[in-house]
Design an enzyme around this catalytic site. Structure first.
Site, PDB file in Angstrom:
ATOM      1  N   ASP A   6      -5.169  -4.280  13.156  1.00 37.13           N
ATOM      2  CA  ASP A   6      -6.079  -3.330  12.749  1.00 37.13           C
ATOM      3  C   ASP A   6      -5.678  -1.756  13.307  1.00 37.13           C
ATOM      4  O   ASP A   6      -5.931  -1.664  14.470  1.00 37.13           O
ATOM      5  CB  ASP A   6      -7.707  -3.631  13.309  1.00 37.13           C
ATOM      6  N   GLY A   8      -5.976   1.918  13.453  1.00 39.14           N
ATOM      7  CA  GLY A   8      -6.955   2.897  13.145  1.00 39.14           C
ATOM      8  C   GLY A   8      -6.173   4.362  13.397  1.00 39.14           C
ATOM      9  O   GLY A   8      -4.994   4.191  13.886  1.00 39.14           O
ATOM     10  N   ASN A  11      -6.201   4.324  17.606  1.00 42.13           N
ATOM     11  CA  ASN A  11      -5.707   3.148  18.255  1.00 42.13           C
ATOM     12  C   ASN A  11      -5.458   2.014  17.234  1.00 42.13           C
ATOM     13  O   ASN A  11      -6.251   1.854  16.284  1.00 42.13           O
ATOM     14  CB  ASN A  11      -6.283   2.650  19.408  1.00 42.13           C
ATOM     15  N   THR A  12      -4.213   1.101  17.693  1.00 40.80           N
ATOM     16  CA  THR A  12      -3.993  -0.106  17.047  1.00 40.80           C
ATOM     17  C   THR A  12      -4.484  -1.222  17.601  1.00 40.80           C
ATOM     18  O   THR A  12      -4.090  -1.266  18.819  1.00 40.80           O
ATOM     19  CB  THR A  12      -2.611   0.121  16.420  1.00 40.80           C
ATOM     20  N   VAL A  13      -5.281  -2.233  17.196  1.00 36.11           N
ATOM     21  CA  VAL A  13      -5.642  -3.560  17.850  1.00 36.11           C
ATOM     22  C   VAL A  13      -4.777  -4.563  17.185  1.00 36.11           C
ATOM     23  O   VAL A  13      -4.860  -4.658  15.742  1.00 36.11           O
ATOM     24  CB  VAL A  13      -7.076  -3.748  17.714  1.00 36.11           C
ATOM     25  N   GLY A 108     -11.861   2.826   2.214  1.00 39.03           N
ATOM     26  CA  GLY A 108     -10.725   2.325   3.547  1.00 39.03           C
ATOM     27  C   GLY A 108     -10.886   0.895   3.743  1.00 39.03           C
ATOM     28  O   GLY A 108     -11.708   0.161   3.492  1.00 39.03           O
ATOM     29  N   ALA A 109      -9.462   0.443   4.366  1.00 38.68           N
ATOM     30  CA  ALA A 109      -9.166  -0.920   4.527  1.00 38.68           C
ATOM     31  C   ALA A 109     -10.101  -1.525   5.474  1.00 38.68           C
ATOM     32  O   ALA A 109     -10.573  -2.635   5.350  1.00 38.68           O
ATOM     33  CB  ALA A 109      -7.880  -1.083   4.808  1.00 38.68           C
ATOM     34  N   ASP A 110     -10.331  -0.441   6.567  1.00 43.63           N
ATOM     35  CA  ASP A 110     -11.323  -1.178   7.564  1.00 43.63           C
ATOM     36  C   ASP A 110     -12.664  -1.294   7.132  1.00 43.63           C
ATOM     37  O   ASP A 110     -13.220  -2.470   7.474  1.00 43.63           O
ATOM     38  CB  ASP A 110     -11.287  -0.057   8.806  1.00 43.63           C
ATOM     39  N   LEU A 111     -13.290  -0.432   6.161  1.00 47.10           N
ATOM     40  CA  LEU A 111     -14.478  -0.728   5.644  1.00 47.10           C
ATOM     41  C   LEU A 111     -14.601  -2.181   4.883  1.00 47.10           C
ATOM     42  O   LEU A 111     -15.641  -2.767   5.085  1.00 47.10           O
ATOM     43  CB  LEU A 111     -14.829   0.603   4.805  1.00 47.10           C
TER      44      LEU A 111
END
Length: 256
Positions: A6, A8, A11-13, A108-111
């Site tokens: 993920d 962002g 940060n990247t998780v 957005g990909a995260d959404l």
């Protein structure tokens, strides 16, 4: 093992799944200036610390809101594992989610991942909050279609901007919640203002969505600072700090 990234703005998780179990997660800074070689070196060390056997990685998936890092991290993971990672877009099988937006490709990909995860766990209509660099709200109607949302400056971003522009206001630690609404000193006043105002905002947005839809919704939330704000919200909210990683696994299973 399946690896899920993920990416962002801040940060990247990275999460590692064995079956449906999240075995580990780690967090690193999203640095647009790092090269593929530098990320290979960094990730090899971080994954070794988690005792990950890279030869045993079956595949992976990346969700990124940073276009440059989508490519760089994809290449880095390919170098490390020998696998080409899936990249989240509206062209993937999203589990039946129709995107009813003016320009679907701009979502957005995260959404999309949050929506896929929430829909796999709860009955729509749904409101999904994600508190990161930005605070986002996504709305799924009773058919599970993605019908829109809102984007708001994030809690940490807002407070850093306030401290940076107001000479007498310090930078504060938001991970320590306020004890009272009415602060007795500058730091407590800032904490109370940040946390209570965001809790009231989330509650108010849910009320207004329910008014607009004409029905009750299930509220789901994730994001680093959501855990701090959640105790001050009046609506019932299902909080899962790993919601996005869970969504990535669901999408990988559907599309691999």
């Amino acid at each position: 093992m399946i690896l899920a990234l993920d990416v962002g703005n801040t940060n990247t998780v990275v999460g590692g799944f064995e079956g449906s179990t999240l075995r580990f997660s780690l967090r690193m800074q999203s640095d647009r200036n790092k090269t593929v070689d530098e990320y290979v070196l960094l990730l090899r060390g971080l994954l070794a610390e988690k005792e990950v056997d890279l030869s045993g990685v079956e595949g992976g998936i990346i969700s990124s809101v940073v276009p440059e890092l989508r490519y760089v991290l994809g290449k880095a993971m390919e170098r490390l594992t020998g696998k080409t990672f899936l990249v989240v877009s509206n062209r993937l099988d999203l589990g039946g989610i129709q995107i009813k937006m003016d320009i679907p490709g701009q979502v957005g990909a995260d959404l999309l991942v949050d929506a896929a995860a929430a829909l796999s766990l709860y009955q729509p209509p749904l409101v999904i909050f994600d508190m990161g660099t930005a605070t986002t709200m996504s709305v799924l109607d009773r058919e599970g279609s993605y019908i829109g949302g809102v984007i708001i400056p994030g809690l940490r971003l807002s407070m850093d901007a306030l401290s940076g522009r107001a000479a007498q206001l310090p930078f504060i630690n938001l991970e320590e919640p306020p004890e009272h609404l009415i602060g007795k000193n500058t730091v407590d006043c800032m904490k109370a203002g940040a946390i209570y105002s965001n809790a009231a905002m989330l509650d108010g947005l849910v009320d207004r969505v329910e008014e607009e839809l004409g029905e009750k919704v299930t509220v789901v939330a994730t994001g680093g600072l959501m855990g701090v704000v959640l105790p001050f919200c009046k609506h019932g909210i299902h909080y899962d700090e790993n919601l996005l990683l869970i969504g990535l696994l669901k999408l990988y299973e559907r599309n691999s």
